[in-house]
Design a protein around this motif. Structure first.
Motif, PDB file in Angstrom:
ATOM      1  N   ALA A 175      -2.375   6.090  10.160  1.00 35.74           N
ATOM      2  CA  ALA A 175      -2.760   4.840   8.842  1.00 35.74           C
ATOM      3  C   ALA A 175      -1.821   4.939   7.652  1.00 35.74           C
ATOM      4  CB  ALA A 175      -4.642   4.879   8.700  1.00 35.74           C
ATOM      5  N   ALA A 176      -2.319   6.375   7.261  1.00 39.80           N
ATOM      6  CA  ALA A 176      -1.613   6.264   5.780  1.00 39.80           C
ATOM      7  C   ALA A 176       0.113   5.948   5.587  1.00 39.80           C
ATOM      8  CB  ALA A 176      -1.086   8.185   5.083  1.00 39.80           C
ATOM      9  N   VAL A 177       1.173   6.146   6.931  1.00 37.12           N
ATOM     10  CA  VAL A 177       2.212   5.536   6.835  1.00 37.12           C
ATOM     11  C   VAL A 177       2.210   4.007   6.686  1.00 37.12           C
ATOM     12  CG1 VAL A 177       4.723   5.319   8.218  1.00 37.12           C
ATOM     13  CG2 VAL A 177       3.519   7.278   8.165  1.00 37.12           C
ATOM     14  N   ALA A 178       1.809   3.251   7.545  1.00 38.77           N
ATOM     15  CA  ALA A 178       1.512   1.991   7.919  1.00 38.77           C
ATOM     16  C   ALA A 178       0.545   1.861   6.485  1.00 38.77           C
ATOM     17  CB  ALA A 178      -0.357   1.338   9.029  1.00 38.77           C
ATOM     18  N   ALA A 179      -0.215   2.213   5.745  1.00 41.50           N
ATOM     19  CA  ALA A 179      -0.554   1.581   4.590  1.00 41.50           C
ATOM     20  C   ALA A 179       0.635   1.920   3.070  1.00 41.50           C
ATOM     21  CB  ALA A 179      -2.013   2.788   3.827  1.00 41.50           C
ATOM     22  N   ALA A 180       1.403   2.589   3.226  1.00 43.30           N
ATOM     23  CA  ALA A 180       2.583   2.954   2.243  1.00 43.30           C
ATOM     24  C   ALA A 180       3.622   2.047   2.885  1.00 43.30           C
ATOM     25  CB  ALA A 180       2.587   4.239   3.152  1.00 43.30           C
ATOM     26  N   PHE A 181       3.855   1.748   3.659  1.00 43.65           N
ATOM     27  CA  PHE A 181       4.928   0.655   4.449  1.00 43.65           C
ATOM     28  C   PHE A 181       4.563  -0.763   3.491  1.00 43.65           C
ATOM     29  CE2 PHE A 181       6.289  -2.766   7.346  1.00 43.65           C
ATOM     30  CZ  PHE A 181       7.965  -2.637   7.301  1.00 43.65           C
ATOM     31  N   ILE A 182       3.515  -0.927   4.306  1.00 45.36           N
ATOM     32  CA  ILE A 182       2.701  -2.543   3.648  1.00 45.36           C
ATOM     33  C   ILE A 182       2.812  -2.745   2.263  1.00 45.36           C
ATOM     34  CG2 ILE A 182       0.170  -2.687   3.336  1.00 45.36           C
ATOM     35  CD1 ILE A 182       2.610  -5.108   5.219  1.00 45.36           C
ATOM     36  N   PHE A 183       2.466  -1.388   2.004  1.00 48.93           N
ATOM     37  CA  PHE A 183       2.678  -1.662   0.170  1.00 48.93           C
ATOM     38  C   PHE A 183       3.939  -1.248  -0.537  1.00 48.93           C
ATOM     39  CE2 PHE A 183       3.043   0.667  -3.987  1.00 48.93           C
ATOM     40  CZ  PHE A 183       1.385  -0.690  -4.476  1.00 48.93           C
ATOM     41  N   LEU A 184       4.122  -1.199  -0.041  1.00 50.56           N
ATOM     42  CA  LEU A 184       5.779  -1.109  -0.838  1.00 50.56           C
ATOM     43  C   LEU A 184       6.613  -2.017  -0.847  1.00 50.56           C
ATOM     44  CD1 LEU A 184       7.480   2.231  -0.356  1.00 50.56           C
ATOM     45  CD2 LEU A 184       6.388   1.959  -2.419  1.00 50.56           C
ATOM     46  N   LEU A 185       6.685  -2.806   0.741  1.00 54.13           N
ATOM     47  CA  LEU A 185       7.113  -4.345   0.868  1.00 54.13           C
ATOM     48  C   LEU A 185       6.176  -5.635   0.682  1.00 54.13           C
ATOM     49  CD1 LEU A 185       8.733  -5.684   3.351  1.00 54.13           C
ATOM     50  CD2 LEU A 185       6.434  -5.866   4.951  1.00 54.13           C
ATOM     51  N   GLN A 186       4.686  -5.451   0.182  1.00 57.34           N
ATOM     52  CA  GLN A 186       4.546  -6.347  -0.385  1.00 57.34           C
ATOM     53  C   GLN A 186       4.747  -6.248  -1.915  1.00 57.34           C
ATOM     54  OE1 GLN A 186       1.345  -9.251  -0.048  1.00 57.34           O
ATOM     55  NE2 GLN A 186       2.927  -8.727   2.085  1.00 57.34           N
ATOM     56  N   ARG A 187       4.188  -5.567  -2.314  1.00 58.74           N
ATOM     57  CA  ARG A 187       4.713  -4.874  -4.126  1.00 58.74           C
ATOM     58  C   ARG A 187       5.892  -4.550  -4.581  1.00 58.74           C
ATOM     59  NH1 ARG A 187       2.383  -5.819  -8.421  1.00 58.74           N
ATOM     60  NH2 ARG A 187       3.343  -3.995  -9.799  1.00 58.74           N
ATOM     61  N   SER A 216       0.766  -9.275  -5.950  1.00 54.86           N
ATOM     62  CA  SER A 216       0.336  -8.375  -7.853  1.00 54.86           C
ATOM     63  C   SER A 216      -0.330  -7.098  -7.136  1.00 54.86           C
ATOM     64  CB  SER A 216      -0.654  -9.221  -7.795  1.00 54.86           C
ATOM     65  OG  SER A 216      -1.820  -9.646  -6.833  1.00 54.86           O
ATOM     66  N   LEU A 217      -0.201  -6.344  -8.063  1.00 56.83           N
ATOM     67  CA  LEU A 217      -1.110  -5.004  -7.403  1.00 56.83           C
ATOM     68  C   LEU A 217      -2.175  -4.410  -6.625  1.00 56.83           C
ATOM     69  CD1 LEU A 217      -0.997  -2.471  -7.851  1.00 56.83           C
ATOM     70  CD2 LEU A 217      -2.312  -2.172  -9.722  1.00 56.83           C
ATOM     71  N   GLU A 218      -3.108  -5.659  -7.247  1.00 62.79           N
ATOM     72  CA  GLU A 218      -4.417  -5.996  -6.288  1.00 62.79           C
ATOM     73  C   GLU A 218      -4.351  -6.391  -4.550  1.00 62.79           C
ATOM     74  OE1 GLU A 218      -3.924  -7.895  -9.356  1.00 62.79           O
ATOM     75  OE2 GLU A 218      -5.250  -6.851 -10.965  1.00 62.79           O
ATOM     76  N   SER A 219      -3.225  -7.527  -5.156  1.00 59.69           N
ATOM     77  CA  SER A 219      -2.991  -8.188  -3.381  1.00 59.69           C
ATOM     78  C   SER A 219      -2.283  -7.356  -2.604  1.00 59.69           C
ATOM     79  CB  SER A 219      -2.289  -9.606  -3.337  1.00 59.69           C
ATOM     80  OG  SER A 219      -1.562 -10.205  -2.041  1.00 59.69           O
ATOM     81  N   SER A 220      -1.329  -6.247  -3.095  1.00 59.21           N
ATOM     82  CA  SER A 220      -0.649  -5.344  -2.351  1.00 59.21           C
ATOM     83  C   SER A 220      -2.016  -4.522  -1.541  1.00 59.21           C
ATOM     84  CB  SER A 220       0.725  -4.562  -3.525  1.00 59.21           C
ATOM     85  OG  SER A 220       1.228  -5.481  -3.658  1.00 59.21           O
TER      86      SER A 220
END
Length: 68
Positions: free
Chosen positions: A25-37, A43-47
Motif C-alpha cells: 500500500a505504501a509503495v503504491a501510494a508513493a508511486f501515484i503521489f509522485l506521478l500525479q504531483r 494539485s496537492l489535494e488531488s494527488s
C-alpha cells in the motif's frame, strides 16, 4: 515441544502478511503521489486523494493474494 513453538511461527507469519500488505500500500501510494504531483502537475489535494485511493486498492489486492 513442537506444539509449543508453532504459535510463534504462525504469529511471525501473520506479521509478515500484514507487513507485506502495508508495504504494498505504501509503495503504491508513493508511486501515484509522485506521478500525479510531479509528472502530471496535479494539485496537492488531488494527488493525496489519488494516493489514498490507490493505497486502499493496493492493500486490498495484497490481502487477496495473501489468503490464496
Amino acid at each position: 515441544m513442537r506444539g509449543l513453538s508453532q504459535p510463534s511461527v504462525q504469529g511471525s507469519g501473520a506479521m509478515k502478511k500484514w507487513g507485506f500488505i502495508a508495504l504494498h500500500a505504501a509503495v503504491a501510494a508513493a508511486f501515484i503521489f509522485l506521478l500525479q504531483r510531479f509528472s502530471l502537475n496535479a494539485s496537492l489535494e488531488s494527488s493525496l486523494l489519488w494516493a489514498l485511493t490507490f493505497a486502499v486498492c493496493a492493500a486490498g489486492l495484497a490481502y487477496k493474494q495473501t489468503i490464496r
